[in-house]
Design a protein around this motif. Structure first.
Motif, PDB file in Angstrom:
ATOM      1  N   ALA A  71       0.801  -1.234   0.000  1.00 58.29           N
ATOM      2  CA  ALA A  71       0.000   0.000   0.000  1.00 58.29           C
ATOM      3  C   ALA A  71       0.832   1.282   0.000  1.00 58.29           C
ATOM      4  O   ALA A  71       0.260   2.378   0.082  1.00 58.29           O
ATOM      5  CB  ALA A  71      -0.947   0.002   1.205  1.00 58.29           C
ATOM      6  N   HIS A  72       2.162   1.163  -0.080  1.00 58.81           N
ATOM      7  CA  HIS A  72       2.991   2.389  -0.100  1.00 58.81           C
ATOM      8  C   HIS A  72       4.385   2.029  -0.594  1.00 58.81           C
ATOM      9  O   HIS A  72       5.146   1.377   0.120  1.00 58.81           O
ATOM     10  CB  HIS A  72       3.054   2.989   1.313  1.00 58.81           C
ATOM     11  N   LEU A  73       4.690   2.418  -1.797  1.00 58.31           N
ATOM     12  CA  LEU A  73       6.061   2.287  -2.297  1.00 58.31           C
ATOM     13  C   LEU A  73       6.327   3.365  -3.330  1.00 58.31           C
ATOM     14  O   LEU A  73       5.426   4.108  -3.716  1.00 58.31           O
ATOM     15  CB  LEU A  73       6.326   0.878  -2.848  1.00 58.31           C
ATOM     16  N   HIS A  74       7.583   3.448  -3.763  1.00 55.75           N
ATOM     17  CA  HIS A  74       8.029   4.516  -4.671  1.00 55.75           C
ATOM     18  C   HIS A  74       8.654   3.870  -5.907  1.00 55.75           C
ATOM     19  O   HIS A  74       9.845   3.569  -5.910  1.00 55.75           O
ATOM     20  CB  HIS A  74       9.063   5.401  -3.967  1.00 55.75           C
ATOM     21  N   PRO A  75       7.863   3.635  -6.972  1.00 56.38           N
ATOM     22  CA  PRO A  75       8.396   2.846  -8.088  1.00 56.38           C
ATOM     23  C   PRO A  75       9.557   3.502  -8.835  1.00 56.38           C
ATOM     24  O   PRO A  75      10.503   2.811  -9.213  1.00 56.38           O
ATOM     25  CB  PRO A  75       7.182   2.668  -9.015  1.00 56.38           C
ATOM     26  N   VAL A 294      -3.795  12.010  -2.494  1.00 60.00           N
ATOM     27  CA  VAL A 294      -2.637  12.903  -2.410  1.00 60.00           C
ATOM     28  C   VAL A 294      -1.901  12.653  -1.097  1.00 60.00           C
ATOM     29  O   VAL A 294      -2.492  12.231  -0.101  1.00 60.00           O
ATOM     30  CB  VAL A 294      -3.024  14.400  -2.484  1.00 60.00           C
ATOM     31  N   LYS A 295      -0.589  12.904  -1.134  1.00 62.96           N
ATOM     32  CA  LYS A 295       0.237  12.677   0.045  1.00 62.96           C
ATOM     33  C   LYS A 295       0.894  13.973   0.463  1.00 62.96           C
ATOM     34  O   LYS A 295       1.311  14.759  -0.382  1.00 62.96           O
ATOM     35  CB  LYS A 295       1.325  11.655  -0.296  1.00 62.96           C
ATOM     36  N   LEU A 296       0.977  14.183   1.773  1.00 68.20           N
ATOM     37  CA  LEU A 296       1.782  15.292   2.268  1.00 68.20           C
ATOM     38  C   LEU A 296       2.604  14.823   3.465  1.00 68.20           C
ATOM     39  O   LEU A 296       2.275  13.826   4.109  1.00 68.20           O
ATOM     40  CB  LEU A 296       0.909  16.502   2.596  1.00 68.20           C
ATOM     41  N   GLU A 380       0.525   7.573   6.822  1.00 65.77           N
ATOM     42  CA  GLU A 380       1.589   6.738   6.275  1.00 65.77           C
ATOM     43  C   GLU A 380       2.683   6.576   7.329  1.00 65.77           C
ATOM     44  O   GLU A 380       3.184   7.561   7.863  1.00 65.77           O
ATOM     45  CB  GLU A 380       2.178   7.381   5.017  1.00 65.77           C
ATOM     46  N   HIS A 381       3.034   5.353   7.650  1.00 64.80           N
ATOM     47  CA  HIS A 381       4.067   4.933   8.611  1.00 64.80           C
ATOM     48  C   HIS A 381       3.478   4.742  10.013  1.00 64.80           C
ATOM     49  O   HIS A 381       3.570   3.664  10.553  1.00 64.80           O
ATOM     50  CB  HIS A 381       5.282   5.867   8.626  1.00 64.80           C
ATOM     51  N   ALA A 382       2.890   5.802  10.621  1.00 63.03           N
ATOM     52  CA  ALA A 382       2.281   5.661  11.950  1.00 63.03           C
ATOM     53  C   ALA A 382       3.199   4.873  12.888  1.00 63.03           C
ATOM     54  O   ALA A 382       2.783   3.934  13.542  1.00 63.03           O
ATOM     55  CB  ALA A 382       0.912   4.968  11.832  1.00 63.03           C
ATOM     56  N   SER A 443       5.779  -1.491   2.055  1.00 64.89           N
ATOM     57  CA  SER A 443       7.240  -1.629   2.184  1.00 64.89           C
ATOM     58  C   SER A 443       7.968  -0.293   2.218  1.00 64.89           C
ATOM     59  O   SER A 443       9.094  -0.214   2.697  1.00 64.89           O
ATOM     60  CB  SER A 443       7.778  -2.425   0.998  1.00 64.89           C
ATOM     61  N   ASP A 444       7.363   0.770   1.657  1.00 64.14           N
ATOM     62  CA  ASP A 444       8.096   2.018   1.418  1.00 64.14           C
ATOM     63  C   ASP A 444       9.317   1.775   0.522  1.00 64.14           C
ATOM     64  O   ASP A 444      10.281   2.536   0.556  1.00 64.14           O
ATOM     65  CB  ASP A 444       8.509   2.687   2.741  1.00 64.14           C
ATOM     66  N   ALA A 445       9.293   0.679  -0.269  1.00 63.59           N
ATOM     67  CA  ALA A 445      10.425   0.398  -1.163  1.00 63.59           C
ATOM     68  C   ALA A 445      10.684   1.625  -2.040  1.00 63.59           C
ATOM     69  O   ALA A 445       9.727   2.284  -2.449  1.00 63.59           O
ATOM     70  CB  ALA A 445      10.098  -0.807  -2.048  1.00 63.59           C
TER      71      ALA A 445
HETATM   72 ZN   LIG Z   1       7.447   6.584   1.333  1.00 65.50          ZN
END
Ligand SMILES: [Zn+2]
Length: 546
Positions: A71-75, A294-296, A380-382, A443-445
């Motif tokens: 649910a959260h990564l950076h391709p 959107v993310k901040l 995100e992360h928490a 993963s935040d990969a």
């Molecule tokens: Zn991230």
């Protein structure tokens, strides 16, 4: 990618069908047609829902689970990382410098040397290399190292000069340019300053990006990942700094190479940007592409001591950043929240420290009081949470998107950094579930590996940080299936093995209910298509599929 309508009907049978939600007994078969699940049950009943020319895949007693969702990564940074030196396994400064020296020798005199995932906590010296050390091995070449957390970078003199930094440069807003005791640049840059340094690194050619993405996709499928939420910059704001300003254009051009269900989350400051980009290839809901969030960013990282805490870091230096910092003024954050929420978009707030998470929860509380209505907002992360924040997240129905695999890379120093009493507040997955919070795995990969089974094992095993927040294997599986599907607003079509859902399925070598040790991915299906199959001789992979 849409479930291909012409994919042949499949009967996946002789399996333990394991869903995070309880399922009636006598269930060993899943029927798939048109890329969707059309029946789940015993073999005879499921087969009767398919045309007689369907293909039978005997899974030989293996376990069938829903496809994993990250649910959260950076391709794009994952692709960039594919080209650079990986320093994550180094155990000393000497080893880092020797790898850099070897790489520098292969570069032209004006070339760049980039090293990633350097981890001072894993180095014998417990510190990062300095500008002076980088200068000594690079023979005048520009060198940039990214710290493991992605929020800090170290530059050689040439790289720092390319970023426009000298000893008199003031700290940029939201960033720190560190100095040595003699007043010269130490080389270390934090947060916004790190982004400015990283932005000086030349990007690879387009075809190299495509080849790298193909390798990244292969790894996702090998790990059983069938759906992702992809973070994507639209300006210089974000972990890749100015280098990421065109990330949205690159991602739009690369999406056709990704046979997974993709939610794109824009790092954007206004809903208008979102509305514009929804006209393009990132938003094709019928084809499994959604641009709806959107993310901040509210703070930094624990690794870099920039996550914002209520009380000082236990191993801080007593300096101005002893509590970490909020990287966005709360009123500005609130204005962005209102803009996205009233436009109907999901908001994802990056918050790691307990103070940043409390701030995020209070911002959401104010938002939903002043602008009540349905929402699917997320944190995100928490990572570090006080009880009040956990209760507030539960009461507001805000999803926590977590990275259990960070326990692998951080467990050695978390207690030192946060102190023994606060270690109980880190990655509190049990307390979140008990408070009714939807918890989604990710993963935040490329910050962490996208190996979802390893992450589930961390959520169960806790890597020595105490077991009171440990999850059962089924709860850990739910993080990466049901929970992540809800975080991505698609629980009606993915995340569980149900009639009508996309046939995103993973075959596991054995039932993980006794634990994840020794559990391997044997095969991965997306939209009913076999996309990955483990080598048969090594694993006893299922037979019967072409
Ligand atoms: Zn991230």
């Amino acid at each position: 990618m849409p479930p291909p309508p012409d994919a042949p009907p499949l009967l996946l049978t002789n399996a333990t069908v394991l869903d995070p939600s309880p399922r009636p007994a006598a269930c060993d078969t899943v029927a798939v047609a048109g890329g969707r699940i059309v029946a789940v049950g015993d073999r005879a009943a499921a087969a009767s829902s398919l045309p007689s020319d369907h293909r039978v895949v005997d899974l030989g007693g293996a376990t069938l689970v829903p496809g994993f969702i990250d649910a959260h990564l950076h391709p794009l940074p994952m692709c960039f990382f594919e080209h650079q030196l990986d320093l994550s396994t180094c155990s000393s400064i000497d080893e880092v410098l020797s790898l850099l020296s070897d790489r520098a020798a292969t570069e032209p005199a004006d070339g760049w040397v980039v090293g990633l995932r350097v981890d001072d906590e894993a180095l014998r010296e417990r510190r990062l290399p300095t500008r002076v050390e980088l200068d000594a091995v690079a023979n005048g070449r520009a060198v940039v190292l990214m710290r493991r957390d992605g929020h800090h970078a170290i530059g050689s003199s040439r790289a720092l000069a390319a970023a426009g930094f000298d000893a008199t440069t003031p700290d940029p807003p939201g960033g720190v340019i560190h100095h040595a005791p003699d007043g010269t640049l130490s080389g270390l840059c934090g947060e916004a300053a790190a982004q400015m340094l990283l932005a000086t690194v030349p990007l690879p050619e387009w075809d190299a990006f495509e080849a790298a993405l193909d390798r990244v996709v292969a790894a996702w499928l090998r790990h059983g990942i069938t759906g992702i939420s992809a973070m994507c910059q639209t300006s210089a704001e974000g972990p890749a700094g100015a280098a990421g300003a065109l990330e949205h254009a690159a991602w739009a051009g690369l999406l056709d190479r990704v046979p997974l269900d993709v939610q794109t989350i824009l790092i954007a400051t206004n809903a208008a940007t979102m509305r514009d980009l929804r006209q393009g290839p990132m938003h094709r809901p019928d084809a499994g592409r959604r641009l709806d969030a959107v993310k901040l960013f509210l703070d930094g990282t624990l690794g870099g001591r920039t996550a914002c805490l209520h009380r000082p870091y236990a191993d801080g230096d007593g300096g101005h950043d002893d509590h970490g910092m909020l990287t966005l003024p709360t009123e500005r954050a609130y204005a962005q929240l209102v803009d996205a929420h009233t436009a109907g978009f999901q908001v994802c707030i990056h918050a790691i420290g307990d103070r940043a998470n409390r701030t995020a929860a209070e911002l959401y509380a104010r938002l939903l009081t002043e602008h009540p209505g349905p929402h699917r907002h997320r944190v995100e992360h928490a990572s570090v949470l006080d009880d009040e924040t956990i209760d507030l997240l539960g009461a507001l129905d805000v999803t926590a998107v977590v990275q259990p695999i960070s326990l692998d890379s951080e467990s050695a120093w978390l207690a030192k950094r946060l102190g023994d009493e606060r270690i109980d507040r880190v990655y509190p997955f049990r307390a979140l579930l008990d408070a009714g919070v939807t918890v989604a795995g990710s993963s935040d990969a490329p910050i962490e590996s996208s190996d979802a089974l390893a992450a589930m094992d961390c959520a169960v095993d806790r890597r020595g940080t105490g077991l009171h927040h440990a999850l059962t294997p089924v709860e850990a599986l739910a993080l990466y299936t049901q929970g992540a599907a809800r975080a991505r607003q698609v629980e009606d079509s993915t995340g569980t093995i149900d009639d009508g859902h996309r046939a995103d399925l993973v075959v596991l070598s054995r039932d993980p209910r006794d634990g994840f040790a020794g559990v391997d991915v044997l095969a991965t299906y997306t939209g009913g298509q076999l996309r990955y199959q483990a080598p048969a001789q090594a694993t006893g992979a299922p037979t019967g599929d072409p």
